[in-house]
Design a protein around this motif. Sequence first.
Motif, PDB file in Angstrom:
ATOM      1  N   GLU A 129      50.387  41.093  33.014  1.00  0.00           N
ATOM      2  CA  GLU A 129      51.113  39.922  32.519  1.00  0.00           C
ATOM      3  C   GLU A 129      51.326  40.166  31.032  1.00  0.00           C
ATOM      4  O   GLU A 129      50.358  40.296  30.279  1.00  0.00           O
ATOM      5  CB  GLU A 129      50.244  38.679  32.745  1.00  0.00           C
ATOM      6  N   HIS A 176      52.063  41.644  39.620  1.00  0.00           N
ATOM      7  CA  HIS A 176      52.002  40.358  38.925  1.00  0.00           C
ATOM      8  C   HIS A 176      53.377  39.699  38.895  1.00  0.00           C
ATOM      9  O   HIS A 176      53.560  38.582  39.340  1.00  0.00           O
ATOM     10  CB  HIS A 176      51.471  40.537  37.496  1.00  0.00           C
ATOM     11  N   ASP A 196      51.991  36.922  41.252  1.00  0.00           N
ATOM     12  CA  ASP A 196      51.260  35.853  40.573  1.00  0.00           C
ATOM     13  C   ASP A 196      52.125  34.595  40.557  1.00  0.00           C
ATOM     14  O   ASP A 196      53.361  34.671  40.605  1.00  0.00           O
ATOM     15  CB  ASP A 196      50.994  36.318  39.140  1.00  0.00           C
ATOM     16  N   HIS A 231      52.614  33.093  38.034  1.00  0.00           N
ATOM     17  CA  HIS A 231      53.326  33.213  36.756  1.00  0.00           C
ATOM     18  C   HIS A 231      54.380  34.319  36.757  1.00  0.00           C
ATOM     19  O   HIS A 231      54.856  34.723  35.690  1.00  0.00           O
ATOM     20  CB  HIS A 231      52.314  33.486  35.639  1.00  0.00           C
ATOM     21  N   HIS A 290      44.121  30.338  39.854  1.00  0.00           N
ATOM     22  CA  HIS A 290      44.511  31.139  41.016  1.00  0.00           C
ATOM     23  C   HIS A 290      43.310  31.387  41.933  1.00  0.00           C
ATOM     24  O   HIS A 290      42.761  32.491  41.981  1.00  0.00           O
ATOM     25  CB  HIS A 290      45.059  32.486  40.567  1.00  0.00           C
ATOM     26  N   HIS A 330      42.589  28.356  34.001  1.00  0.00           N
ATOM     27  CA  HIS A 330      41.677  28.959  34.984  1.00  0.00           C
ATOM     28  C   HIS A 330      40.248  28.408  34.882  1.00  0.00           C
ATOM     29  O   HIS A 330      39.524  28.363  35.870  1.00  0.00           O
ATOM     30  CB  HIS A 330      41.653  30.483  34.849  1.00  0.00           C
TER      31      HIS A 330
HETATM   32 ZN   LIG Z   1      48.779  33.799  36.528  1.00  0.00          ZN
END
Ligand SMILES: [Zn+2]
Length: 480
Positions: free
Chosen positions: A12, A110, A144, A146, A168, A454
């Motif tokens: 990421e 990702h 992901d 994201h 997640h 998270h």
């Molecule tokens: Zn993420």
Amino acid sequence: MVNIAIAGFQHETNCFSLIQTTLEDFMQADCWPAYTKGDAILSTFNQMNIPISGFIEEAKNQKFNLEPLLWCSALPSGKVEQATFDHISAQIISKLKQCKNIDGVYLDLHGAMVTSEMDDPEGVLLSRVRWIVGPDTPIVASLDLHANVTPQMLKAANMLISYRTYPHVDMAETGKRAAKALKQLFKKPNNYKQKAIRQVPFKIALPFQSTMQNPAKDIYERLEIIEEKYSINLSLNLGFPLADNASCYPTLVGFGKNANKLNKIMDQFAEEITLKKQEFKGKLWSIDEAIQHAMNQKIPPGKPIIFADTQDNPGGGGSGDVMEIVKSLAKHNAKNAIAAIICDPDAAYLAHNTPLGKSFKTKIGGKTSVANQSPLEGEFTVKSIGKGEFTGTGPFYKGCPINLGPMALLSIKGTDVEIIVSSKKMQAADRAIFNHLNVSPAQRSIVCLKSSVHFRADFQSMASDILVVAAPGVNYAKQI
Ligand SMILES: [Zn+2]
């Protein structure tokens, strides 16, 4: 039995970070395993909350014969060096070429990687894989939540399957769904032949994307209802705005049998999400405001107020060593406060060379990429030390072997403020970080965590309140 090639390449990319991501970052273990190749992948990822772990587990039920190529990841940081991307993707391609009779491909990606020369490297990788396996071999990638999904990614893959939770906690579950989707593509290829993508026209700041809160919670519940009702496959990616390119918006990706029907459903659902724009706004507290608010509360025992130090969250590319909240806690004489994790290998080294209960003078943090930041200079007492090797126990890092190098719990002399220092970066999203140093976060009044969302998986249940605090950092929590 069908033969499935599997590989993973996760990053990421925060384009506001000046720290380039190198091959070494992908080689080393951090909060996830080190670069792993071949059959070792099958044993290394056992029982972890990582997509490829779930895929491997479900592959047994689906009677897939797996051909593991390689898997690697690096912590979120600045752009990936082009040579590093080229090297790793060439390794995946050359190992794939060596496989005989491949029936399908699964990639654990990702979806928000940026290299020094490419805005959409995952689209390039998927296209290269497509080139090798040809038009008739199914390719499924898990992404992901994201991910910044692009038309190129969609064109190259048969199906893209994204996480549905933030934190997640469903990464392994997403890998399992990817394996089931691949099986469906073998059995009923026409059911998911039509593809569609919609981009939602506003960016959402990370701290307000949590699916433990509305509006995201409601939206993902709706997604599952729509998917079931119309027998389609849907993924909603809330996007990673810090990739800072034209693709970093939320996207809705769908797969179905009938193009007209799919497009109509996608239009309606994208519009539904767009209408919730204002609900994605949340409060960002200034440091002083948050500390004064916390100090004015009667905090129940065992129920601390949590500060989310989101802008220096290493899980979004932050340096993990911005000291501004810690400095303010000390300045305001805050009681029973703790902050985690400050990445400072020098401080951790000094702590390991000082007897327990004794103090040393140094400057901690404020040393890396954030402009105009300074360390905290003072005297620090060593309260406990640890090797930094432990296993994640919370729902997000569950089962992951974590290696942060030498760590220590320090108290800032003359204050009631403690800090946890480590030698490697990690977002503070698991209670195991505290347990490793024999400290109970629930027994503190203020707990400052370098994390955006998270941390909620393992800490929300103990919090009497959560304040998202805007300290300096490259993980900008800009409001929409
Ligand atoms: Zn993420």
